[in-house]
Design a protein around this motif. Structure first.
Motif, PDB file in Angstrom:
ATOM      1  N   UNK A  47       0.813  -1.209   0.000  1.00 29.28           N
ATOM      2  CA  UNK A  47       0.000   0.000   0.000  1.00 29.28           C
ATOM      3  C   UNK A  47       0.850   1.263   0.000  1.00 29.28           C
ATOM      4  N   UNK A  48       1.856   1.317   0.847  1.00 31.74           N
ATOM      5  CA  UNK A  48       2.615   2.560   1.007  1.00 31.74           C
ATOM      6  C   UNK A  48       3.315   2.948  -0.290  1.00 31.74           C
ATOM      7  N   UNK A  49       3.811   1.982  -1.040  1.00 26.27           N
ATOM      8  CA  UNK A  49       4.503   2.280  -2.287  1.00 26.27           C
ATOM      9  C   UNK A  49       3.533   2.718  -3.383  1.00 26.27           C
ATOM     10  N   UNK A  50       2.415   2.031  -3.479  1.00 27.60           N
ATOM     11  CA  UNK A  50       1.438   2.360  -4.515  1.00 27.60           C
ATOM     12  C   UNK A  50       0.804   3.725  -4.246  1.00 27.60           C
ATOM     13  N   UNK A  51       0.508   4.011  -2.982  1.00 22.76           N
ATOM     14  CA  UNK A  51      -0.043   5.321  -2.629  1.00 22.76           C
ATOM     15  C   UNK A  51       0.952   6.444  -2.897  1.00 22.76           C
ATOM     16  N   UNK A  52       2.203   6.220  -2.534  1.00 19.31           N
ATOM     17  CA  UNK A  52       3.223   7.250  -2.739  1.00 19.31           C
ATOM     18  C   UNK A  52       3.395   7.577  -4.214  1.00 19.31           C
ATOM     19  N   UNK A  53       3.395   6.548  -5.048  1.00 20.28           N
ATOM     20  CA  UNK A  53       3.550   6.777  -6.483  1.00 20.28           C
ATOM     21  C   UNK A  53       2.342   7.520  -7.053  1.00 20.28           C
ATOM     22  N   UNK A  54       1.151   7.144  -6.616  1.00 18.34           N
ATOM     23  CA  UNK A  54      -0.060   7.807  -7.114  1.00 18.34           C
ATOM     24  C   UNK A  54      -0.080   9.282  -6.722  1.00 18.34           C
TER      25      UNK A  54
END
Length: 483
Positions: A48-55
């Protein structure tokens, strides 16, 4: 021991943890060091943290459904369908009601009954009963990040099992998963329970695994004024940060007026940064989630898609990091997987089309933002005063005094003196401010907005407006006008 906003000592945490892991036999499956090692093997595109940060960096709004059924394979099949056919960016696991109330024996009976009947006899996935290995099977069968969504006042064992099982996001908080959900659970108890959850997430963080935490933003639904939900979200975020949580997604539920909702998402992040910096939590990653309409839906599917699309428009223009998507079956009960996927695809189409568009800082938007900020600061600063600098004690005393007050909440620990209603443009205002610590300027602003509606409708602002507004969207309108 008086509950304080202090990071738990590890020895104390482990002492409580021994009791928690004995609450159901599957607790014995949890080994923290082994769980950390397992989490570290999960690739970035499933975290979650990586996907949210990229978005957030790319200015995209991600889409996420709600979903959960009783049995493991059927749950996997449902989520695979929403991943592949629904094009979901993020996936949930909605937990069943028995687990939410820690009634694990009843959940086990629900599992057995589901096997006999050949269909889910629970309204979610009983993760505690299924255990760590089953959760890992779910995680490994899918290609998206997985979040635990529930509504549990005491989520300690649920957190232990699902985090060990590979979930990378855990929703809820000591206020938002108590006051809107429970009648007789004290604030002290849930703040204690959720300090445990946040300390557990903090331990994963210390060992190199960053778990996202998401307080539940909408609280009791669509007539919650932004300042109430913002104050709760920020306070829960601060409590989590004290226990070592570094990754937080703060939420807000759609009220329906575009300008107010955009102002709400923007101010939520701005205020969160302000207070996190004030408390010294400067290394936290903050993102936002917008919840599509949480109130009554039209039964007609075409009309329901209109409500869903309006939520998608608002999320995209507000630049929320993600949006929780509703289905065209909201008025009918538990949706089919096809209906759930249809809501997702409709939302994705809209957010993709609006990705490069935004709302300018008009006078109306700036007024809304300034008023929300004034109200939130008034509440949170008063909480700090009541606690003499300690957030936990301040929150407990604030609920006793009605300084924090959630409309329409079932909890007997909530004063219940405030009443919201829509103004003439559909924005949510305060008909009654109860004991909220608002000055004359704030109160006069809300009185004037509701008086304007009253003039147009030829009636005095009253509780009847509140009732009319609750049912209005299901009847095809945002504002509950008299016939």
């Amino acid at each position: 021991m008086e509950l304080r906003n202090r990071k738990w000592d590890l020895d104390y945490f482990n002492q409580i943890r021994e009791e928690v892991l004995k609450m159901w036999p599957t607790g014995a499956e949890v080994d923290l060091e082994e769980a950390v090692a397992y989490q570290k093997e999960i690739p970035a595109h499933k975290r979650f943290k990586d996907v949210l940060a990229r978005a957030k960096k790319e200015g995209r709004t991600l889409i996420q459904p709600r979903a959960g059924v009783a049995l493991i394979n059927e749950h996997i099949d449902l989520l695979k369908y929403l991943q592949d056919e629904g094009e979901a960016d993020l996936l949930p696991t909605t937990i069943d009601s028995y687990t939410r109330q820690n009634q694990y024996e009843e959940a086990q009976r629900g599992i057995e009954e589901s096997r006999k009947m050949g269909r889910s006899m629970l309204n979610g996935f009983p993760a505690v009963n299924h255990g760590v290995a089953a959760c890992r099977k779910v995680v490994e069968s899918l290609d998206r990040p997985l979040q635990v969504r529930h509504g549990t006042p005491d989520a300690r064992l649920l957190a232990e099992i699902t985090l060990a099982g590979g979930f990378t996001d855990f929703e809820g908080g000591g206020i938002s998963y108590n006051i809107p959900y429970a009648k007789d659970v004290s604030i002290e108890k849930t703040l204690f329970y959720w300090q445990y959850v946040d300390r557990l997430v903090g331990l994963y963080q210390e060992k190199g695994v960053e778990i996202n935490r998401e307080p539940f933003g909408p609280l009791t639904g669509t007539l919650v004024p932004p300042s109430i939900s913002h104050a709760v979200a920020i306070l829960e975020g601060l409590l989590a940060a004290e226990q070592g949580v570094k990754n937080l997604t703060l939420g807000y539920g759609q009220c329906g007026n575009l300008i107010q909702d955009v102002a709400a998402i923007q101010t939520l992040e701005e205020l969160a940064i302000e207070y996190f910096n004030k408390f010294g939590y400067t290394d936290c990653q903050l993102t936002t989630v917008f919840h599509q309409w949480m109130g009554g839906f039209p039964q007609d599917e075409a009309k329901a898609f209109g409500v869903i699309s309006w939520g998608a428009v608002t999320a995209a223009l507000a630049k929320a990091t993600k949006v929780i998507v509703k289905t065209p079956h909201e008025a009918l009960g538990i949706p089919t997987k096809e209906a759930n996927a249809a809501g997702l695809k409709a939302t994705k189409q809209v957010v993709n089309m609006l990705r490069d568009q935004s709302i300018e800082d008009t006078e109306k938007l700036l007024i809304e933002k300034e008023m929300i900020k004034k109200e939130v600061r008034a509440i949170i600063d008063r909480v700090l005063d009541l606690g003499e600098g300690d957030l936990v004690q301040g929150i407990i005393k604030a609920f006793q005094a009605g300084v924090i007050d959630v409309p329409f909440a079932p909890s007997r620990y909530n004063l219940g003196k405030i009443l919201p209603a829509r103004d003439n443009n559909g924005a949510v205002r305060f008909l009654e401010t109860g004991n909220l610590p608002f000055d004359a300027e704030i109160k006069e602003f809300h009185e004037a907005k509701l008086a304007e509606r009253g003039q147009v409708e030829g009636r005095e602002p009253s509780f009847q407006m509140v009732i009319d507004d609750i049912y209005s969207v299901g009847k095809g309108m945002l504002v509950g006008r008299p016939r």
